[in-house]
Design a protein around this motif. Sequence first.
Motif, PDB file in Angstrom:
ATOM      1  N   ILE A 418       0.848  -1.242   0.183  1.00  0.00           N
ATOM      2  CA  ILE A 418      -0.106  -0.055  -0.127  1.00  0.00           C
ATOM      3  C   ILE A 418       0.907   1.500  -0.107  1.00  0.00           C
ATOM      4  N   GLU A 419       1.777   1.417   0.976  1.00  0.00           N
ATOM      5  CA  GLU A 419       2.642   2.496   0.941  1.00  0.00           C
ATOM      6  C   GLU A 419       3.623   2.627  -0.315  1.00  0.00           C
ATOM      7  N   HIS A 420       3.979   1.625  -0.818  1.00  0.00           N
ATOM      8  CA  HIS A 420       4.649   1.963  -2.224  1.00  0.00           C
ATOM      9  C   HIS A 420       4.007   2.345  -3.188  1.00  0.00           C
ATOM     10  N   THR A 421       2.594   1.770  -3.338  1.00  0.00           N
ATOM     11  CA  THR A 421       1.685   2.381  -4.301  1.00  0.00           C
ATOM     12  C   THR A 421       1.572   3.910  -3.883  1.00  0.00           C
ATOM     13  N   MET A 422       1.360   4.125  -2.852  1.00  0.00           N
ATOM     14  CA  MET A 422       1.282   5.642  -2.493  1.00  0.00           C
ATOM     15  C   MET A 422       2.436   6.437  -2.703  1.00  0.00           C
ATOM     16  N   ASP A 423       3.491   5.850  -2.537  1.00  0.00           N
ATOM     17  CA  ASP A 423       4.827   6.780  -2.690  1.00  0.00           C
ATOM     18  C   ASP A 423       5.086   6.873  -4.352  1.00  0.00           C
ATOM     19  N   SER A 424       4.485   5.968  -5.038  1.00  0.00           N
ATOM     20  CA  SER A 424       4.891   5.855  -6.250  1.00  0.00           C
ATOM     21  C   SER A 424       3.946   6.667  -7.221  1.00  0.00           C
ATOM     22  N   LEU A 425       2.697   7.140  -6.665  1.00  0.00           N
ATOM     23  CA  LEU A 425       1.619   8.096  -7.113  1.00  0.00           C
ATOM     24  C   LEU A 425       1.716   9.345  -6.384  1.00  0.00           C
TER      25      LEU A 425
END
Length: 514
Positions: A418-425
């Motif tokens: 979840i946090e990697h997805t948030m970071d990528s966007l």
Amino acid sequence: MGKRFLLFYSLLSLLLLRCHPTPEQTAAPLDLTELTVADIHEAYRAGRFTAQQLVAAYLDRIKEVDTLTHAISVVNPEALAAAQALDDEFARTQQLRPLHGIPVIVKDNINTRGLPTTGGALALQDFVPDADAFIIQRLVDAGAIVLAKSNMAEWAFSPMHTESSTVGTTHNPYHLDHVPAGSSGGTAAAVAANFGTLGLGTDTGNSIRGPSSHNALVGFRTTLGLVSRSAIIPLYLRNDVVGPMCRTVEDATRVLEVTAGFDPDDPLTRQAEGKIPDNYQQFLQADGLQGARIGVLRALSDHDPNPEIKALFEQALADLRAQGADVVDSVAVPDFAALRQHQWCAEFRKDVEAYLATYVHRDTMQTLEDIIRVGTTSDYAAEGLAYQADHIGRGGLPEVPCGDAYTDPRRIAFREAIEHTMDSLRLDALVYPSWLHPPALIDSFQVQYRGDNSQIIAPHTGQPAFTVPMGFTRENLPAGLQFLGRMYAEPTLIKLTYAYEQATHHRVPPTLEK
């Protein structure tokens, strides 16, 4: 012994309600509708009313209205004395503590000195702690007054409804035929109905955010490790969080500000060291959505939603855009469906037996079997106890050990995705409806239980998730909007939720009519 004890407390509570100052003794009858901490402190400074008068007015309202909601388990017979001491202190010092003279409703699983802490269960119906839980002591030190304990779903088993063996069933003040959700439904109904200024609930999977959503409240499930859970009857301690349930983001933030911090009796709170700002109120920014990037988690918003809730959610997204947020619609987390599986671990036996040994100290009440022997008046709770007696560990993957949010590989993997997805966007938060359907009818709550989004992410990942009022259905049933953030991103979530609240002002008190 237990029934005589509860009768004594009921009579003492009734005596307190009858013996406090009458409205004629105050300058004027107090209008308790939607009072905030700031309102009350302004009134104290201006001399419009005292803490004693405020407590008396709340007690009057509980006496008059709680016959409809059944939200309160017991009122505090020392509340007026505490208010008088705080009034005397203010008269002497002309200084107000952070929560000086502010009445708080406390869920009945949080140890509160001198008041029954029952978990809604017959097994603990006459248990009275001799010391406050860490979080209660923090509130009292800040000047808060424990006004009453609130009803809860027995042993916190039910996210659906709020039924206990000690009080019975709590009704949603917006429509008395409907549930307030569970398990902190008593706190939610009491705060929504203006029985007190602030509320405390606990959340193992849903139990702050679900009832807050169902009662048009703000509910903070904070990062696991930010706030102590010691001296609280556990459900699954690996997931349990205690936090504010309030009518405004500002009031919830004030509660968080005085409760966050290290407690040696809850080792998980060491994780928060160095991650707590000097104050949280600095993040109450009305323009907090300007330039924010908000991701829409359609995996949780579009799964069999009620049409009215869906419409409210789409309007919420439009409102976020109108306040300057960049709404990224939609966001997909890789392997989300697989990662969310097998996250629950049944650890009630271990956790509750540790609580009994640490705080209750009774030879006849040491094990889960002792609890079952005493029994329950709730069929739902009986089923829950039977399940807990026969299950332990991680369902579906019994060979995988259970751990906390900082050590359990499955939990860490879910959070990192979840946090990697948030970071990528470059996202500040993810949003979705707190509940996809309106509150169910009490008479058919199990059949109508649908749409609970709160149990899917935050309890397992440890991330903070806040719910705020999103509006009402045509039947005047509330709905909530949930913001999910990164670990220890409470400052960001406060900014976003406060800005959304100030732009929409969805909170409306109930009329308490059938």
